[in-house]
Structures are given as structure tokens and as C-alpha cells.
Design an enzyme around this catalytic site. Structure first.
Site, PDB file in Angstrom:
ATOM      1  CG  ASP A  99      -5.339  -9.864   3.549  1.00 24.25           C
ATOM      2  OD1 ASP A  99      -5.036 -10.382   2.459  1.00 24.25           O
ATOM      3  OD2 ASP A  99      -5.077  -8.677   3.828  1.00 24.25           O
ATOM      4  CG  HIS A 105      -6.767  -4.909   1.650  1.00 22.10           C
ATOM      5  ND1 HIS A 105      -6.260  -5.779   2.597  1.00 22.10           N
ATOM      6  CD2 HIS A 105      -7.906  -4.394   2.168  1.00 22.10           C
ATOM      7  CE1 HIS A 105      -7.072  -5.782   3.655  1.00 22.10           C
ATOM      8  NE2 HIS A 105      -8.070  -4.966   3.411  1.00 22.10           N
ATOM      9  CG  HIS A 112      -2.013  -1.010   1.176  1.00 19.99           C
ATOM     10  ND1 HIS A 112      -2.796  -1.224   0.073  1.00 19.99           N
ATOM     11  CD2 HIS A 112      -2.422  -1.905   2.120  1.00 19.99           C
ATOM     12  CE1 HIS A 112      -3.654  -2.212   0.332  1.00 19.99           C
ATOM     13  NE2 HIS A 112      -3.441  -2.642   1.554  1.00 19.99           N
ATOM     14  CG  ASP A 169      -3.268  -8.270   0.722  1.00 24.57           C
ATOM     15  OD1 ASP A 169      -2.510  -8.619   1.638  1.00 24.57           O
ATOM     16  OD2 ASP A 169      -4.252  -7.530   0.904  1.00 24.57           O
TER      17      ASP A 169
END
Length: 316
Positions: A245, A166, A127, A164
Site C-alpha cells: 500500500d 503502516h 496490526h 507496509d
């Protein structure tokens, strides 16, 4: 196949409070599971070295490094962005070794010291945009590794695969429209970080997944979206942003993957690396916030890297 396992004790020194999901317990869970399953002992273990300013400056401007340095507290915690990314006195030291682990992994695969590498490090990195720390991330670890591969080894076709839950907004921010980098990213949609979810960059393959997505839908989407792009691109290095995740037990999201899916997607990446990149593959840990599920997923991931079939170990 020689699989390297790179980490550093300094990664345990970064914490963001006792209730924060991005906790040192994550690395403890991975190491304990791999050791109990007998998997860790089959890897070539080594310690990361901190990334240098020169290595970080290839993907982050100097003002970003200076701004982070100025935030380091003498004690306690300071907030970096919107309350979810915090820094303690040791956070940037941990972030430097996390990025440095990927640099060392790249060195190992290009020097034929290992076929593939898993970097069990934190804080995560995908990120972190060129000029912004966010989403638990300070430096973009996988981007630092990609830039090192270009500078040190002349790599010109680098595939970054991010599974991931995200989207890797930071990696996209750094490499958008770069013809030498192909970014394939699967993620729950719509979901944090809400920055590049509809990116129109030609080198970004977005694979949005609806809440509740199961194994069958995930695998079909990866095969449909990623494989044609990867075969056309023919990477000379494969990098993985390995977030776990999207597992059904993870509290941070609403996808329904299981350990076998992570073994499967790792095998898919390894097949691409074998076809085009002389097996060169480096994986770096991103998300995964249920300790038990994270340990099981890491076991599946490393077993795939070792060339072993997936079957759940007796480790509990």
C-alpha cells in the site's frame, strides 16, 4: 529456487462490507495477475491449515482468543474496533488459516521443501497486538510464524521485515525488547497506527518516510537503516510482512513507490536470507488496496522470490 505459494479458499469468506477496502477482491486480483503473467504456475502451490490454539497462544493471551470467539456473529457484521475492523460469521476461520499459512511456510523452509514462500492470505495481521484486534487484523500472522519457528525449529535470530505503508505496531507490541527478534519497519510518518512510531526498543528499526517519498528516498532509507542492523544480527530466518500500500496508486496513503521497488526490497531480503539463513524466507501479505496495483506488485514480489529479474509482464 523453489518458491511456495500458500493460500486457502476460506480467506475469501471473510468480508467487512461491500465498500470496505480490505476485500476478498484483493486475493482475486493477486491470483489473476500471477496466473496471467505465467508466474503462479512456476510456484509450488498448497493450502494452509488453520493455526491451532497452541500456536496462537504463543503470541496472544487466552483472554484475547476468548474475547474474539465471543464476538463472532450468527449473521451479519459486528464491529471490533473504531469502525474499521469488522467480523462476519467466517472471519475467525479465515484468520486462523491466514496465521496457519505462515506456520506451514515456516515448516516448508526448515524442512527444505521450499527455499522461500509467499502466503497470499487475508485478513492481514501486523496490526494485531498481543491483546487487541485492530487495523483489519485479528491474529498477528507473522508473529505466529516467528513463534512457531522458535518452538519447532529452535530459531534464535529471526528478522521480521515490514514494508507496509503502516507501521507494524502489533508485531512490535508482541516482540518489543526481545533479543531474538529483529523488527525492521518502514512506514509513512506520521500515520496510523500512532502507537509505536517512536519506539525505543533496541530490537526495532523504525524507518519513517515522509508523504511523497519516492523510490530513491525509499531505497536509500532501507539501505541506511536496515542493512547494518541485519548484517550485525545475522538472522537464521527472514520473515516479510509484505504490504503493497505504499504504491503510488494506492488510495490509503501518500507514498510513491512502484513495482520495481517491491522487486528490489524483496531481492534485498533474499540476499540477507542467502547470507545467513540458508535461503529461508517466508513472506505474508499485509496491505495493498488498489486491485490493479496490488496485482502488479505481487507479480514483482513473486518474480523476485523465484529469482527472476523484474520486467512488467504483458498481463493487463
Amino acid at each position: 529456487m523453489i518458491t511456495a505459494y500458500i493460500t486457502h479458499p476460506r480467506c475469501m469468506d471473510h468480508h467487512m462490507g461491500p465498500q470496505h477496502p480490505e476485500s476478498p477482491l484483493r486475493l482475486e486480483a493477486i491470483r489473476a495477475r500471477l496466473a496471467l503473467a505465467g508466474v503462479l504456475q512456476q510456484t509450488m502451490q498448497s493450502e494452509a491449515k488453520p493455526a491451532t490454539d497452541e500456536q496462537l497462544l504463543r503470541v496472544h493471551p487466552a483472554r484475547h482468543l476468548h474475547a474474539l470467539d465471543k464476538c463472532v456473529p450468527d449473521d451479519g457484521l459486528v464491529t471490533i474496533d473504531s469502525g474499521d475492523t469488522l467480523m462476519n460469521p467466517h472471519s475467525l476461520d479465515a484468520a486462523r488459516v491466514a496465521a496457519g499459512a505462515v506456520v506451514r511456510g515456516v515448516d516448508q523452509v526448515f524442512r527444505h521443501q521450499a527455499d522461500n514462500v509467499f502466503c497470499a492470505v487475508r485478513p492481514p495481521g501486523h496490526h494485531a497486538e498481543a491483546s487487541d484486534a485492530m487495523g483489519f487484523c485479528f491474529y498477528n500472522n507473522v508473529a505466529v510464524g516467528a513463534a512457531h519457528a522458535r518452538e519447532a525449529y529452535g530459531a534464535r535470530r529471526i528478522a521480521i521485515l515490514d514494508f507496509d505503508v503502516h507501521q507494524c505496531n502489533g508485531t512490535i507490541d508482541i516482540f518489543k525488547d526481545d533479543p531474538e527478534i529483529l523488527i525492521c519497519t518502514s512506514f509513512q510518518y506520521p500515520f496510523y497506527p500512532w502507537r509505536y512510531l517512536r519506539s525505543d526498543s533496541h530490537n526495532v528499526i523504525n524507518t519513517p518516510l515522509e508523504a511523497g517519498c519516492d523510490s530513491t528516498a525509499f531505497r536509500r532509507a532501507i539501505e541506511d537503516d536496515w542493512l547494518p542492523a541485519l548484517h550485525a544480527f545475522k538472522p537464521d530466518l527472514v520473515l516479510l510482512s509484505a504490504g503493497f500500500d505504499a504504491h503510488r496508486d494506492d488510495p490509503m496513503a501518500e507514498l510513491n513507490l512502484d513495482e520495481a521497488d517491491y522487486h528490489w526490497v524483496t531481492r534485498l531480503a533474499l540476499e540477507i536470507a542467502a547470507l545467513y539463513a540458508d535461503n529461508r524466507l517466508v513472506s505474508v501479505l499485509e496491505g495493498g488496496y488498489d486491485p490493479d496495483a496490488l496485482g502488479r506488485c505481487a507479480e514483482a514480489h513473486v518474480k523476485a522470490l523465484l529469482g527472476q529479474p523484474w520486467s512488467s509482464s504483458a498481463a493487463q
